[in-house]
Each structure stands twice: as C-alpha cells, then as structure tokens.
Design an enzyme around this catalytic site. Sequence first.
Site, PDB file in Angstrom:
ATOM      1  N   GLY A 201       0.823  -1.211   0.000  1.00 15.98           N
ATOM      2  CA  GLY A 201       0.000   0.000   0.000  1.00 15.98           C
ATOM      3  C   GLY A 201       0.847   1.246   0.000  1.00 15.98           C
ATOM      4  N   ASN A 202       0.230   2.364   0.213  1.00 13.76           N
ATOM      5  CA  ASN A 202       0.963   3.630   0.269  1.00 13.76           C
ATOM      6  C   ASN A 202       0.304   4.542   1.295  1.00 13.76           C
ATOM      7  OD1 ASN A 202      -1.049   5.470  -1.108  1.00 13.76           O
ATOM      8  ND2 ASN A 202      -0.804   3.850  -2.626  1.00 13.76           N
ATOM      9  N   ARG A 203       0.879   5.710   1.501  1.00 11.77           N
ATOM     10  CA  ARG A 203       0.468   6.553   2.621  1.00 11.77           C
ATOM     11  C   ARG A 203      -0.555   7.617   2.258  1.00 11.77           C
ATOM     12  NH1 ARG A 203       5.999   8.282   5.347  1.00 11.77           N
ATOM     13  NH2 ARG A 203       4.565   9.778   6.269  1.00 11.77           N
ATOM     14  N   SER A 204      -1.189   7.496   1.111  1.00 16.81           N
ATOM     15  CA  SER A 204      -2.171   8.521   0.737  1.00 16.81           C
ATOM     16  C   SER A 204      -3.413   8.426   1.628  1.00 16.81           C
ATOM     17  CB  SER A 204      -2.575   8.324  -0.726  1.00 16.81           C
ATOM     18  OG  SER A 204      -3.604   9.228  -1.043  1.00 16.81           O
TER      19      SER A 204
END
Length: 404
Positions: A201-204
């Site tokens: 995943g990512n931190r958005s």
Amino acid sequence: MNIVVGVTGGIAAYKSVHLVRLLTKAGHDVTVVPTEDALRFVGTPTWEAISRHPVTTSVHDDVAKVRHVALGQAADLVIVAPATANTIASMAAGLASDLLGTTLLATLAPVVIAPAMHTEMWRHPATQANIATLRSRGVHLVGPAEGELAGGDTGPGRMSEPEEIVEQALAVLAPQDLAGLRVAISAGGTREPIDPVRFLGNRSSGRQGAALAAEAAARGADVVLVAAHVDAEVLAAAEHSSIRVRRVGTAAELSTAMKDAAATADAVIMAAAVADYRPAEVAEHKLTKEQGVLTRIDLVENEDVVAALAAARAGGRAPEGQIIVAFAAETLTDAGERRERARRKRERKGVDLLAVNLADAEHGFEQADNAVEIIGDGGGVVGEASGAKREVARAIWRAVIDMR
Ligand code: CTP
C-alpha cells in the site's frame, strides 16, 4: 472562513451542536452567538467546547474589543439556526437588543437562516411578512422542512438537518461556476493483496481528493468520488447531496470504477495514489513462516489508469471537451528539475493538467497542507497553491475552468 452561528431559543438548538461541529471539522473558524433563551436548551460550556471560542450573549462583555460589532464585521458568513419566530421578527425590525442582534446589524456578510417553529406560527401572516422582508434584504432561507414537530404534530416548521444547512450556507459563498458539470475524482491509496492479511500500500489519506470533491460540489458540480481506503473521518468532509462515493480496494477496482465514471464526466481528476505494481500471485491462505521465510515478492505492472482514460478520450470515448488532471508526488526539492520531470510526465500520460505536489515532511501525504504547481499546455506553469488542501482544490478547479 470566519463563520458566526447564531442560535436562538428553540428545541432544535440541540441540532445546532452538530451543525457547529460539521463547520469546525470542515476547517472553519466558528463563533457561536446564542440568545439568552437558547441557553435554556443548550448551555454555554457546550458551545464553547464545540467551537473552541468564548461564548457570550451580552453586548456588555469584552467591550474593549467592541465585540458587539466586531464579530459581525469579521464574519464571512452568518448562520442563524434555529431561527425562531421571535428572532425572525427582531431581524425584520432591526432590533439590537442582544449580541446576536448587534452582530446581524453590523455584518455585511451573507446571512443564512434556518427557521424552526410550529406550523401555525410559520404560516402566520406576521411571520410570513417578516420572512418576505428578510428575503428582500438578501437573507437566504434554508427550510423549514416538513416533519414531526415538538409536541407530536406534523407540518412545515421543522429545522432542516445540519448537513443540509451547511451545504446550502456554503453554496451561498461559492461561485456556481461548475454548475451542470459532471466530474469524476479518485482519492486515497490502493492496496494490492499479497495474501488474505497483507498488502502493498501507500500513505495517501485521500484528503486532497475529498477536498476536490467537496469544492466541486459546493460550486455546483455532480461528483463521483472513487475512494480507495479513505477513512470515514476524511470522507465526512466530502458529505454532500451531489457527491456519490464508490469504494474500491485495488488498482484494478479503481480502474473499473473510474472508467465507468469518466465515460460521462466533463472533468476527471486522478488524485489517488495508484499502485504501479501488484504481486503476481495472491496466496489464498495466509503465508506463514512454517512454509519458509518470505523474502521476495514477484510483481507485475498495473495499468496506468489515467493514461488509459486519456487514450479513451483520444479515441472519442469521452464527452466532448473533457479535461483530465493527474497528480504527481515528487520528493525532488529542486524546482527546475521537478518541473522538467512533470512536463515529461504530463506528455507521457496524455493529460491536460498535472498537479505536482511536493511530498516532504510538511507537505503531501498524510498532512493537512499541500503545495502544488499546476503544469498545463506546452508545459507551462498555469497555477500554484500552497496551504490547506481545500485551498489547493480551489486552484486546481480554477485551472480546469480556465482550460475549458
Ligand atoms: N496513476 C494511475 N495509474 C497508475 C499509477 C498512477 O492512474 N497505475 C495516476 C495517479 O492517480 C496520478 C498520476 O498517475 O494522477 C501519478 O503518477 P506517478 O505514479 O507519479 O507516475 P508514474 O508514471 O508512475 O511515474 P513515477 O512513479 O516514475 O514518478
């Protein structure tokens, strides 16, 4: 924005606690000015706690700061909710008998009132004449709604719901320059499963996308918000009757939802952080150490969604004049280099506008603030903004409108 919320003495005053909360959560600075009667329904400590400002009903407090006129002068918007028959009569007569009365006389800001009273009182010719007077002076009305009133009878007189009051009050201030337009916005970050419990995943957070949706809806657009793992708290900022939220998980799901929405959209904004790769295989059961340590994951490339949307448009499979906006998160601090990369990315993806945001410790992912530079035709900088994500959203919509 500086917003004064006047609260007058009706049972619906309890609903205005939620109204104030919605406004502060959306980032507005709210001062509550209750009448003495309002305090019989909801007390000062509640208003102070919820607005984080001192609350008084009297024109004799804080005289050194000329509070009786200063509040009205500094306000960008005044909302009176609930507005009782008595308050409406006082407003029509221009009475200045308490702090709310002086504030209303001193303000040049738009005034929105949400009446609440029994049906008979609402229909009384005196009230109707007062309402006509207020309307002729430019006061905006929200409601009253039909429904059950205190005492069990039903009819017009019920205060509109806080969500509706907020929506209509903010629309009074927003230019309706996106009215009639359909827009599709993606927000958040995709998650690509590795096994049933793990993902890439990512931190958005989805905050920028939610702000873009809220701003578009306030300006009259019909919005589809495709949200990938956006917290309920963030989505709450985009609650609006013209915003439909589609929840998605993976890049593939986001692609399907965005293609569907973009097929009829006049503007498309890809604010989501979409995974460029996904695990080649998704394990059906949780991977365990017993099976051996997991030291590598084979990846396959995901489709570039925004490039696919641009290709669909080029192939005539989108409404005439559709504008497509992509985002690019950059950690390069050299502005020249950043712009150069952005120009290449805009060309490669085939989009009209590319909003480049600086993803450092103070800006971008997971932060309330953002800083963007908007690259347009020929690679020129057509807009920039820094600060609250709503502010950035305004700059992006301005660039979209200029382009149309
Ligand atoms: N995007 C997309 N589909 C993907 C990846 C990104 O639609 N599979 C969109 C994002 O929503 C955003 C823009 O493309 O609008 C961001 O692109 P980015 O990932 O920064 O660009 P890349 O082309 O992947 O370039 P790089 O990662 O090398 O910077």
